[in-house]
Design an enzyme around this catalytic site. Structure first.
Site, PDB file in Angstrom:
ATOM      1  N   HIS A  16       0.868  -1.195   0.000  1.00 26.90           N
ATOM      2  CA  HIS A  16       0.000   0.000   0.000  1.00 26.90           C
ATOM      3  C   HIS A  16       0.892   1.229   0.000  1.00 26.90           C
ATOM      4  CE1 HIS A  16      -3.811   2.056   1.885  1.00 26.90           C
ATOM      5  NE2 HIS A  16      -3.119   2.908   1.139  1.00 26.90           N
ATOM      6  N   HIS A  18       1.261   4.859  -2.392  1.00 24.95           N
ATOM      7  CA  HIS A  18       0.871   5.719  -3.522  1.00 24.95           C
ATOM      8  C   HIS A  18       2.142   6.383  -4.023  1.00 24.95           C
ATOM      9  CE1 HIS A  18      -3.451   5.433  -2.446  1.00 24.95           C
ATOM     10  NE2 HIS A  18      -2.949   5.266  -1.232  1.00 24.95           N
ATOM     11  N   HIS A 196      -9.566   0.917  -1.233  1.00 24.81           N
ATOM     12  CA  HIS A 196      -9.512   1.557   0.082  1.00 24.81           C
ATOM     13  C   HIS A 196     -10.920   1.466   0.681  1.00 24.81           C
ATOM     14  CE1 HIS A 196      -5.727   3.180  -1.274  1.00 24.81           C
ATOM     15  NE2 HIS A 196      -5.588   4.013  -0.249  1.00 24.81           N
ATOM     16  N   GLU A 199     -11.201   3.288   6.122  1.00 22.23           N
ATOM     17  CA  GLU A 199     -10.115   4.156   6.626  1.00 22.23           C
ATOM     18  C   GLU A 199     -10.790   5.201   7.522  1.00 22.23           C
ATOM     19  OE1 GLU A 199      -8.174   6.509   3.581  1.00 22.23           O
ATOM     20  OE2 GLU A 199      -6.524   7.092   4.919  1.00 22.23           O
ATOM     21  N   ASP A 278       1.667   7.084   2.133  1.00 25.35           N
ATOM     22  CA  ASP A 278       2.233   8.284   1.479  1.00 25.35           C
ATOM     23  C   ASP A 278       3.407   8.772   2.328  1.00 25.35           C
ATOM     24  OD1 ASP A 278      -0.008   8.845  -0.600  1.00 25.35           O
ATOM     25  OD2 ASP A 278      -1.094   8.569   1.285  1.00 25.35           O
TER      26      ASP A 278
HETATM   27  N1  ADE Z   1      -4.685   8.724  -1.726  1.00 27.44           N
HETATM   28  C1  ADE Z   1      -3.437   8.725  -1.249  1.00 27.44           C
HETATM   29  N2  ADE Z   1      -3.422   8.298   0.010  1.00 27.44           N
HETATM   30  C2  ADE Z   1      -4.697   8.010   0.352  1.00 27.44           C
HETATM   31  C3  ADE Z   1      -5.336   7.513   1.509  1.00 27.44           C
HETATM   32  N3  ADE Z   1      -4.665   7.231   2.626  1.00 27.44           N
HETATM   33  N4  ADE Z   1      -6.669   7.353   1.486  1.00 27.44           N
HETATM   34  C4  ADE Z   1      -7.369   7.644   0.393  1.00 27.44           C
HETATM   35  N5  ADE Z   1      -6.817   8.106  -0.717  1.00 27.44           N
HETATM   36  C5  ADE Z   1      -5.492   8.281  -0.750  1.00 27.44           C
HETATM   37 ZN    ZN Z   2      -3.770   4.766   0.587  1.00 28.78          ZN
END
Ligand code: ADE
Ligand code: ZN
Length: 336
Positions: A16, A18, A196, A199, A278
């Site tokens: 996971h 990005h 996703h 969250e 990220d």
């Molecule tokens: N895009 C990048 N990081 C993300 C995250 N944690 N949740 C949703 N979209 C994303």
């Molecule tokens: Zn993500």
């Protein structure tokens, strides 16, 4: 050996990540200069100071703005290569990377420019670093179903470079069912499916991703604990949850790392593993995420080993490749 060194040396997969979220402030400035983009920050320190988020949306606004410096194939190559070198330092042996084509095509950057740059870096990393990878195309869920269909169409000439599709961006108000038909179409083209869910959104979003989209993995998924029946199903089917601890505390999903439910999920027998999401925005790459949860939740070596094994077991690698990595983890555990 200290547990900190034990974590660093452990062979790991990341599932996971990005790629746009690995854009470090230094590279942001370099690319802004290269492409003559003006940034609303005076320097690298001012950028880091702006990374103080209250929820997912407050992060996404800054993350999409940062992506505007990415314009050429070389930019996407440099971005991806920087992450791969960093991943290699953390002893990541295999990585499955998300990219958000719509963030770029909506600015007039061709799909082809984005994917060629990323793909070339992935190919070079496999050759030069022995780091294997897969690429996952994410649809932005705040945009329309129609826009997702157009993105899927643009991806088809590059079908062999993309293992699967995912779903990201603003969760609440954009349930998985909105993309049911796009995911069904992608399935007919042989794409693997992840999304996703859970969250910031409730457990219903996880049900929606499983039942509506037919995904094999849930990204984040930490809100599953709201629903005992769902936890039972995730455990029984060993559906992977790609958990991102530093992301969750930076975006206030949990107030403090001590409040994170990763250990609770492990104890419930769920197939969870650790990821960085990220890392340029959330303060750390994969080993930093491991260190943070290990320290806050007092994880044992057995639990750290389980997390590393789960990362490979949950990957899109072939069965023989998974076995090779599991064997290496067992060898490592015996040696240290
Ligand atoms: N895009 C990048 N990081 C993300 C995250 N944690 N949740 C949703 N979209 C994303
Ligand atoms: Zn993500």
């Amino acid at each position: 050996m200290m547990d900190k060194d034990f974590i660093s040396g452990l062979p790991k997969a990341e599932l996971h990540l990005h790629i746009e979220g690995s854009l470090e402030p230094e590279l942001l400035f370099k690319l802004a200069e290269r492409n003559q983009v003006s940034l609303p920050y005076a320097n690298v320190e001012a950028v880091r100071a702006a990374y103080d988020f209250s929820n997912l949306q407050s992060f996404l606004d800054i993350y999409y703005a940062g992506a505007s410096v990415l314009q050429t194939e070389q930019d996407f190559y440099d971005l991806t290569w920087a992450y791969l070198e960093r991943a290699h330092q953390d002893n990541i042996r295999h990585t499955e990377i998300f990219f958000d084509p719509q963030t770029h095509t909506d600015r007039g950057i061709a799909f082809e420019v984005v994917i060629r740059g990323i793909h070339q870096a992935l190919a070079d990393a496999e050759q030069q670093l022995g780091l294997t990878s897969r690429l996952i195309l994410c649809f932005l869920r705040h945009l329309s179903e129609e826009a997702a269909f157009a993105t899927l169409q643009a991806a088809l000439p590059f079908r062999s470079w993309i293992v699967g599709i995912g779903l990201d961006s603003s969760e609440v108000g954009n349930p998985p069912e909105k993309f049911k038909r796009v995911f069904a179409k992608a399935e007919t083209k042989g794409f693997r499916k992840v999304a996703h869910a859970g969250e910031e959104g409730s457990a219903d979003y996880i049900w929606g991703a499983l039942d509506g989209l037919g995904v094999e993995r849930i990204d984040h998924g930490v809100q599953c604990v709201q629903d005992p029946e769902l936890v039972q199903l995730l455990a029984a089917r060993q559906i992977p949850l790609t958990v991102c601890p530093l992301s969750n505390t930076k975006l206030c999903v949990f107030d403090r790392m001590e409040d994170h439910n990763l250990k609770q999920l492990l104890d419930a027998g769920l197939r969870v593993m650790i990821n960085s999401d990220d890392p340029a925005y959330f303060g750390g790459y994969l080993n930093a995420n491991f260190h943070a949860v290990w320290q806050a939740l007092k994880l044992s070596r057995e639990e750290l080993l389980q997390l590393a094994k789960n990362s490979f077991l949950s990957s899109f690698l072939s069965e023989p490749a998974k076995l090779k990595h599991l064997h290496e983890i067992e060898q490592y555990a015996r040696q240290v």
